[in-house]
Scaffold this motif. Structure first.
Motif, PDB file in Angstrom:
ATOM      1  N   GLU A  45      48.940  17.173 100.835  1.00 13.20           N
ATOM      2  CA  GLU A  45      49.076  18.105 100.428  1.00 13.20           C
ATOM      3  C   GLU A  45      47.941  19.384 101.006  1.00 13.20           C
ATOM      4  OE1 GLU A  45      52.405  19.021  97.536  1.00 13.20           O
ATOM      5  OE2 GLU A  45      53.524  18.085  98.498  1.00 13.20           O
ATOM      6  N   ASN A  46      47.150  19.334  99.847  1.00  7.48           N
ATOM      7  CA  ASN A  46      45.509  20.374  99.648  1.00  7.48           C
ATOM      8  C   ASN A  46      44.662  19.959 101.465  1.00  7.48           C
ATOM      9  OD1 ASN A  46      46.431  20.698  97.502  1.00  7.48           O
ATOM     10  ND2 ASN A  46      44.968  19.179  96.621  1.00  7.48           N
ATOM     11  N   SER A  47      44.301  19.291 102.284  1.00  2.00           N
ATOM     12  CA  SER A  47      44.326  19.019 103.781  1.00  2.00           C
ATOM     13  C   SER A  47      44.986  19.533 104.148  1.00  2.00           C
ATOM     14  CB  SER A  47      43.909  17.309 103.553  1.00  2.00           C
ATOM     15  OG  SER A  47      43.310  16.349 102.467  1.00  2.00           O
ATOM     16  N   LEU A  48      46.203  19.439 104.105  1.00  2.00           N
ATOM     17  CA  LEU A  48      47.550  19.728 105.354  1.00  2.00           C
ATOM     18  C   LEU A  48      47.238  21.517 104.990  1.00  2.00           C
ATOM     19  CD1 LEU A  48      50.346  17.578 104.866  1.00  2.00           C
ATOM     20  CD2 LEU A  48      49.098  17.669 106.686  1.00  2.00           C
ATOM     21  N   LYS A  49      47.410  21.601 103.332  1.00  2.00           N
ATOM     22  CA  LYS A  49      46.990  23.424 103.523  1.00  2.00           C
ATOM     23  C   LYS A  49      45.703  23.426 104.220  1.00  2.00           C
ATOM     24  CE  LYS A  49      50.096  23.672 100.325  1.00  2.00           C
ATOM     25  NZ  LYS A  49      49.536  23.565  97.764  1.00  2.00           N
ATOM     26  N   TYR A  50      44.383  23.163 103.930  1.00  2.00           N
ATOM     27  CA  TYR A  50      43.683  23.416 104.807  1.00  2.00           C
ATOM     28  C   TYR A  50      43.432  23.928 106.141  1.00  2.00           C
ATOM     29  CZ  TYR A  50      38.443  23.092 105.390  1.00  2.00           C
ATOM     30  OH  TYR A  50      37.099  23.502 105.967  1.00  2.00           O
ATOM     31  N   PHE A  51      44.166  22.894 106.501  1.00  2.00           N
ATOM     32  CA  PHE A  51      43.956  22.883 108.828  1.00  2.00           C
ATOM     33  C   PHE A  51      45.278  23.284 108.757  1.00  2.00           C
ATOM     34  CE2 PHE A  51      41.187  19.170 107.421  1.00  2.00           C
ATOM     35  CZ  PHE A  51      40.022  19.085 108.463  1.00  2.00           C
ATOM     36  N   GLU A  52      45.522  24.299 107.455  1.00  2.00           N
ATOM     37  CA  GLU A  52      47.165  24.988 108.326  1.00  2.00           C
ATOM     38  C   GLU A  52      48.204  23.494 108.759  1.00  2.00           C
ATOM     39  OE1 GLU A  52      45.504  28.068 110.893  1.00  2.00           O
ATOM     40  OE2 GLU A  52      45.067  28.492 108.822  1.00  2.00           O
ATOM     41  N   LEU A  53      48.526  22.453 108.705  1.00  2.74           N
ATOM     42  CA  LEU A  53      49.722  22.192 108.759  1.00  2.74           C
ATOM     43  C   LEU A  53      50.885  22.096 107.609  1.00  2.74           C
ATOM     44  CD1 LEU A  53      46.863  19.357 110.240  1.00  2.74           C
ATOM     45  CD2 LEU A  53      49.171  20.957 112.040  1.00  2.74           C
ATOM     46  N   GLU A  54      50.680  22.754 106.944  1.00  2.00           N
ATOM     47  CA  GLU A  54      51.664  22.208 105.759  1.00  2.00           C
ATOM     48  C   GLU A  54      53.222  22.099 105.542  1.00  2.00           C
ATOM     49  OE1 GLU A  54      50.299  26.636 105.150  1.00  2.00           O
ATOM     50  OE2 GLU A  54      49.509  24.969 105.595  1.00  2.00           O
ATOM     51  N   TYR A  55      53.747  23.203 107.077  1.00  2.00           N
ATOM     52  CA  TYR A  55      54.692  22.683 107.685  1.00  2.00           C
ATOM     53  C   TYR A  55      55.578  21.670 108.245  1.00  2.00           C
ATOM     54  CZ  TYR A  55      52.626  23.148 111.785  1.00  2.00           C
ATOM     55  OH  TYR A  55      51.665  22.707 112.562  1.00  2.00           O
ATOM     56  N   GLU A  56      54.013  20.648 107.975  1.00  2.00           N
ATOM     57  CA  GLU A  56      54.361  19.020 108.723  1.00  2.00           C
ATOM     58  C   GLU A  56      54.639  17.735 107.902  1.00  2.00           C
ATOM     59  OE1 GLU A  56      54.846  18.364 111.221  1.00  2.00           O
ATOM     60  OE2 GLU A  56      54.192  19.567 113.217  1.00  2.00           O
ATOM     61  N   ILE A  57      54.763  18.592 106.135  1.00  2.00           N
ATOM     62  CA  ILE A  57      54.172  17.688 105.097  1.00  2.00           C
ATOM     63  C   ILE A  57      55.556  16.165 104.835  1.00  2.00           C
ATOM     64  CG2 ILE A  57      55.789  19.546 103.653  1.00  2.00           C
ATOM     65  CD1 ILE A  57      53.488  16.928 103.090  1.00  2.00           C
ATOM     66  N   GLU A  58      57.226  17.040 104.975  1.00  2.00           N
ATOM     67  CA  GLU A  58      57.933  16.078 105.807  1.00  2.00           C
ATOM     68  C   GLU A  58      57.974  14.944 106.553  1.00  2.00           C
ATOM     69  OE1 GLU A  58      60.454  15.700 102.875  1.00  2.00           O
ATOM     70  OE2 GLU A  58      59.125  17.017 102.052  1.00  2.00           O
ATOM     71  N   GLU A  59      57.138  14.923 107.651  1.00  2.00           N
ATOM     72  CA  GLU A  59      56.896  14.609 108.396  1.00  2.00           C
ATOM     73  C   GLU A  59      55.759  13.772 108.726  1.00  2.00           C
ATOM     74  OE1 GLU A  59      58.470  13.971 111.711  1.00  2.00           O
ATOM     75  OE2 GLU A  59      60.398  14.490 110.560  1.00  2.00           O
ATOM     76  N   VAL A  60      54.899  14.336 108.360  1.00  2.00           N
ATOM     77  CA  VAL A  60      53.373  13.251 107.425  1.00  2.00           C
ATOM     78  C   VAL A  60      54.290  12.007 106.154  1.00  2.00           C
ATOM     79  CG1 VAL A  60      51.077  13.311 106.367  1.00  2.00           C
ATOM     80  CG2 VAL A  60      52.065  15.502 108.034  1.00  2.00           C
TER      81      VAL A  60
END
Length: 385
Positions: free
Chosen positions: A97-112
């Motif tokens: 989750e922290n990595s996704l936020k850093y790369f501005e991809l947190e909206y993809e968390i469920e798919e990831v």
């Protein structure tokens, strides 16, 4: 000049063991030479090396202390079943989750999570680090990890397995769990024992432990969508020729062009050398399993279920009720001349025992009843709508 090495890392130990076992069975005269070479190498590098403080060996299964490692002692093993270093086998959800936020991809968390989560090591749920790193790099959801491993041993084990293994695979492809013994002491030498194929798949990351039942008994299942993709492409390509043959056959079936479906099915049997390796029922099980994983997003695929006055061989029930359903019955003919009659017999059995009972009540108006007869690499199809 004397060089002092504090720690030596050796990765992918299982490939060495696999290659030695291949030598043992394929070139027996060289086996003892290979054993002696590796035994002397690892003994001198890891045991009698005064310049080495510690050696770290990694791989998918435990190092056996006999054979090439008989010269070693004081070996401590950590595996995915224990709680030691459990979080070091992958990335935690917080780290992802922290990595996704850093790369501005947190909206993809469920798919990831759907694609790369699902592994359980010890008591911790972890993500596949290689896949996460590549997703952050490309920002595309796809299978990254499944093409990095050598899957030859899994395929060889499937080729030599029993029909029961194919039945268990069917259960897994349906998204369900199976109960198996997973030993913390499993080695390559035991691959033919104790449900070795399932232990290999768990340690290799293609199946996950979902629940511990008792001692070495666990419930296991497919961990995520990335691994489903491996099974879809890997299984079909290995046991049913490439998607270049299989996909058009399935397209013809779904388009209702049963004559073209038969022609392409016959072609698959003619060009697929893997069918020489699969014996008896396993040929037809592999065909059905290929259909099951290919159609998993469009159809509910069932087999050997009770309906009407008997048990059908296979049934495809559409998730979209506007689409047609398919009922299959398979027969094996003793002769090539008898193929036509056996296919007719299979079709008549579907009708007489009313295997399609209840489908129209589900709102499905179109039903294909398909009888298929096999004799070696020869196929005959009879159908009715």
């Amino acid at each position: 000049m004397k060089v002092s090495i504090k720690t030596l890392f050796i990765d992918s130990m299982e490939k060495i063991r696999y290659n030695i076992l291949k030598i043992k069975f394929e070139r027996r005269l060289l086996w003892k030479e290979a054993i002696n070479f590796y035994r002397n190498l690892y003994s001198s590098v890891l045991k009698t090396n005064s310049n080495l403080k510690m050696g770290v060996l990694t791989g998918i299964v435990q190092v056996a202390k006999e054979g090439i490692f008989s010269g070693l002692n004081n070996v401590i093993t950590y595996n995915i079943l224990g709680n030691d270093f459990e979080t070091f086998f992958g990335l935690s959800e917080e780290e992802v989750e922290n990595s996704l936020k850093y790369f501005e991809l947190e909206y993809e968390i469920e798919e990831v999570k759907k694609w790369y989560d699902g592994y359980k090591f010890g008591n911790s749920e972890v993500y596949n680090p290689w896949s996460i790193i590549n997703y952050l790099r490309t920002k595309e959801l796809q299978a990254y990890w499944v093409n990095t491993s050598d899957n030859a041993l899994i395929y060889d084990s499937l080729k030599n397995s029993t029909v029961d293994v194919f039945n268990n695979l069917q259960t897994l492809f349906e998204g369900k769990e199976i109960k198996k013994e997973i030993s913390p002491f499993f080695t390559f030498e035991e691959l033919s024992k104790f449900d070795g194929i399932w232990q290999l798949m768990v340690y290799n990351g293609y199946l996950k432990i979902s629940e511990k039942i008792s001692n070495d008994e666990y419930m296991i299942k497919i961990p995520n969508y990335e691994i489903q993709t491996f099974f879809k492409k890997g299984f079909i390509d290995k046991f049913l020729v490439s998607g270049n043959y299989f996909n058009p056959m399935m397209d013809a079936l779904l388009d209702g062009d049963i004559e073209e479906f038969e022609r392409r099915l016959q072609n698959i049997f003619l060009v697929n050398t893997s069918f020489y390796d699969l014996k008896g029922e396993k040929v037809y099980h592999s065909l059905f399993l290929g259909m099951l994983i290919w159609l998993r997003d469009k159809y509910e695929v069932k087999s050997n279920g009770e309906r009407g006055h008997g048990r059908y061989d296979a049934m495809l029930i559409p998730l979209d009720k506007i689409k047609p359903a398919y009922v299959f019955e398979f027969k094996v003919s003793k002769t090539i001349k008898g193929l036509n009659a056996k296919a007719e017999e299979a079709l008549e059995q579907i009708k007489e025992k009313q295997y399609d009972a209840g489908l129209k009540e589900k709102g499905i108006s179109k039903i294909y009843r398909i009888g298929i007869a096999f004799k070696g690499k020869n196929v005959k199809v009879k159908y009715e709508v």
